[in-house]
Design an enzyme around this catalytic site. Sequence first.
Site, mmCIF file in Angstrom:
data_model
loop_
_atom_site.group_PDB
_atom_site.id
_atom_site.type_symbol
_atom_site.label_atom_id
_atom_site.label_comp_id
_atom_site.label_asym_id
_atom_site.label_seq_id
_atom_site.Cartn_x
_atom_site.Cartn_y
_atom_site.Cartn_z
ATOM 1 N N GLY A 69 3.139 -1.043 4.185
ATOM 2 C CA GLY A 69 3.113 0.382 3.852
ATOM 3 C C GLY A 69 4.489 0.857 3.436
ATOM 4 O O GLY A 69 4.953 0.576 2.327
ATOM 5 N N GLY A 70 5.169 1.542 4.354
ATOM 6 C CA GLY A 70 6.459 2.182 4.057
ATOM 7 C C GLY A 70 7.452 1.298 3.322
ATOM 8 O O GLY A 70 8.084 1.747 2.361
ATOM 9 N N GLY A 90 3.256 2.433 10.683
ATOM 10 C CA GLY A 90 4.169 3.557 10.452
ATOM 11 C C GLY A 90 4.946 3.963 11.695
ATOM 12 O O GLY A 90 5.598 5.000 11.715
ATOM 13 N N HIS A 139 -9.273 1.267 5.322
ATOM 14 C CA HIS A 139 -7.958 1.435 5.944
ATOM 15 C C HIS A 139 -8.107 2.340 7.170
ATOM 16 O O HIS A 139 -8.900 3.277 7.165
ATOM 17 C CB HIS A 139 -6.969 2.040 4.945
ATOM 18 C CG HIS A 139 -5.553 1.964 5.438
ATOM 19 N ND1 HIS A 139 -5.039 2.862 6.344
ATOM 20 C CD2 HIS A 139 -4.564 1.067 5.198
ATOM 21 C CE1 HIS A 139 -3.793 2.518 6.616
ATOM 22 N NE2 HIS A 139 -3.487 1.432 5.929
ATOM 23 N N SER A 146 4.190 -1.985 10.096
ATOM 24 C CA SER A 146 5.664 -2.002 10.227
ATOM 25 C C SER A 146 6.299 -3.322 9.796
ATOM 26 O O SER A 146 7.293 -3.763 10.381
ATOM 27 C CB SER A 146 6.075 -1.647 11.667
ATOM 28 O OG SER A 146 5.631 -0.342 11.991
ATOM 29 N N GLU A 161 -4.705 -4.781 10.783
ATOM 30 C CA GLU A 161 -3.664 -3.766 10.932
ATOM 31 C C GLU A 161 -3.876 -3.015 12.237
ATOM 32 O O GLU A 161 -4.660 -2.052 12.279
ATOM 33 C CB GLU A 161 -3.721 -2.768 9.771
ATOM 34 C CG GLU A 161 -3.500 -3.382 8.408
ATOM 35 C CD GLU A 161 -2.974 -2.367 7.412
ATOM 36 O OE1 GLU A 161 -1.935 -2.646 6.823
ATOM 37 O OE2 GLU A 161 -3.591 -1.297 7.243
ATOM 38 N N GLU A 165 -6.431 4.680 8.193
ATOM 39 C CA GLU A 165 -6.228 6.111 7.919
ATOM 40 C C GLU A 165 -7.496 6.746 7.368
ATOM 41 O O GLU A 165 -7.764 7.924 7.576
ATOM 42 C CB GLU A 165 -5.025 6.281 6.979
ATOM 43 C CG GLU A 165 -3.719 6.028 7.730
ATOM 44 C CD GLU A 165 -2.599 5.447 6.901
ATOM 45 O OE1 GLU A 165 -2.648 5.529 5.662
ATOM 46 O OE2 GLU A 165 -1.662 4.897 7.512
ATOM 47 N N ASN A 177 0.863 -1.183 0.000
ATOM 48 C CA ASN A 177 0.000 0.000 0.000
ATOM 49 C C ASN A 177 0.900 1.234 0.000
ATOM 50 O O ASN A 177 1.535 1.541 1.006
ATOM 51 C CB ASN A 177 -0.890 -0.038 1.254
ATOM 52 C CG ASN A 177 -1.697 1.242 1.418
ATOM 53 O OD1 ASN A 177 -1.755 2.074 0.502
ATOM 54 N ND2 ASN A 177 -2.308 1.404 2.574
ATOM 55 N N TRP A 178 0.944 1.890 -1.141
ATOM 56 C CA TRP A 178 1.861 3.032 -1.276
ATOM 57 C C TRP A 178 1.332 4.271 -0.565
ATOM 58 O O TRP A 178 2.042 5.251 -0.434
ATOM 59 C CB TRP A 178 2.075 3.370 -2.754
ATOM 60 C CG TRP A 178 2.756 2.310 -3.559
ATOM 61 C CD1 TRP A 178 3.210 1.073 -3.116
ATOM 62 C CD2 TRP A 178 3.079 2.373 -4.949
ATOM 63 N NE1 TRP A 178 3.778 0.382 -4.142
ATOM 64 C CE2 TRP A 178 3.723 1.149 -5.287
ATOM 65 C CE3 TRP A 178 2.892 3.342 -5.944
ATOM 66 C CZ2 TRP A 178 4.173 0.891 -6.582
ATOM 67 C CZ3 TRP A 178 3.340 3.077 -7.233
ATOM 68 C CH2 TRP A 178 3.974 1.865 -7.536
ATOM 69 N N LYS A 179 0.083 4.259 -0.169
ATOM 70 C CA LYS A 179 -0.549 5.433 0.454
ATOM 71 C C LYS A 179 -0.369 6.642 -0.488
ATOM 72 O O LYS A 179 -0.361 6.458 -1.691
ATOM 73 C CB LYS A 179 0.015 5.656 1.851
ATOM 74 C CG LYS A 179 -0.068 4.365 2.693
ATOM 75 C CD LYS A 179 0.200 4.557 4.138
ATOM 76 C CE LYS A 179 0.074 3.201 4.849
ATOM 77 N NZ LYS A 179 0.221 3.293 6.301
#
Length: 251
Positions: free
Chosen positions: A235-236, A174, A96, A214, A168, A98, A4-6
């Site tokens: 993610g990251g 993150g 998600h 993470s 998640e 977020e 997930n590149w966000k």
Amino acid sequence: MAGNWKMNLNHQEAVVLVQKLAWTLSDKRHDYGSVEVVVVPPFTDLRSVQTLVDGDRLSIRYGAQDVSVHDNGAYTGEISAAMLGKLGCSYVVVGHSERRMHHSESDELVNAKAHKSLAGGMTPIVCVGEGLDVRQAGEHVPFTLSQVDGSLDGFTAEQVAGLVVAYEPVWAIGTGEVATPDDAQEVCSAIRTRVREVHGDAAADGLRILYGGSVKAANVGGIMDKPDVDGCLVGGASLQVDEFGGICRFY
Ligand code: 13P
């Protein structure tokens, strides 16, 4: 393994990353054959990713980070399931944390988005997971199961068998603070048990459950060892090809 590149990478950067990822996955020293690799870029990158994937017949799949509950019309800023289907998306991330947090998305809305995705021929990746306060209160399992119940409402057992749920925990996203493999297993197992109770064995066994929060190449192995974790939503680390490649060869 879904990345997930966000809200990162423009369409040109997306092409570079997907090309590098395809190169990494073509390394014959590793067997990536059993791993389904998915990237989830911003909407604005999807057409470029589609062109690249189609043109080079890449085995990478891709999806969107959200979808509208509406089919079309006066909904400024929204993107419909039909539009995403036309762009060749296989998956849609819905709910998600977020979006639940910054856009007040409820289980009801997430459920509607999941239904729209499936009706549009795409697999929803339904995200659930507790915040730090809930975890500290020891309520993480009932809290997450309540999100699962609400988000999967109205799906048939056959449909549930083809869905993806991503657990998640918000406190691990993150933050560098990864849940332990046992933490991930506890909740992923509870999710599968709940689905077994409500929808039966075929749905529970078919449902794919991802862990997210993470995840890195260095910690993915222990998480993937757990019986109820079928993959990860990253993610990251999915923005770095070496890291994501390492995650994709977790075995
Ligand atoms: P990080 O891997 O950056 O913690 O993000 C997890 C996530 O939210 C994936 O959807």
